[in-house]
Design a protein around this motif. Structure first.
Motif: not given
Length: 102
Positions: A26, A30, A37, A54
C-alpha cells in the motif's frame, strides 16, 4: 457494432494483486506512484485477509493481503521463464521519474 448489446458501455473496473506484504505494498503505491487509498476493508469469513482499493487517474488496484497465503508456483528464474507461464504476468505503469514523484 451492435448498439443493442448490453455490454456496449463496458469498462475495466480494477485489477487485484495478492501480496505477502500488505502495508508495504500500500505504502509503495501511494508514495512512489501517488495512488490514493479509496477504501480499506476486511471480511469476517476471509480469516484475517485485508483488502484495499487504491485509485489513480481513474485506474483502481485492489490489494489483498494477510490470511493464509498460498503461492501457486515458485517465482520464475528469468524473464524467458516468466513469459512461458500461463495467466496474468504483470502490471505495467509508465512514469517519467519514479524516484522523483512527490
Amino acid at each position: 457494432m451492435n448498439t443493442s448489446n448490453s455490454l456496449r458501455n463496458i469498462k475495466a473496473d480494477h485489477i487485484a494483486i495478492r501480496v505477502t506484504n500488505f502495508e508495504e505494498t500500500l505504502n509503495w503505491y501511494k508514495e512512489k506512484l501517488g495512488f490514493q487509498e479509496e477504501v480499506f476493508w476486511t471480511v469476517e469469513g476471509l480469516r484475517g485477509m485485508k483488502l484495499a482499493y487504491l485509485t489513480l487517474n481513474g485506474f483502481r488496484i485492489e490489494i489483498i493481503g494477510g490470511g493464509d497465503f498460498q503461492p501457486t508456483h515458485k517465482p520464475p528464474k528469468d524473464f524467458q521463464e516468466a513469459l512461458n507461464i500461463q495467466g496474468y504476468g504483470h502490471i505495467c505503469f509508465e512514469v517519467e521519474d519514479i524516484d522523483g514523484h512527490p
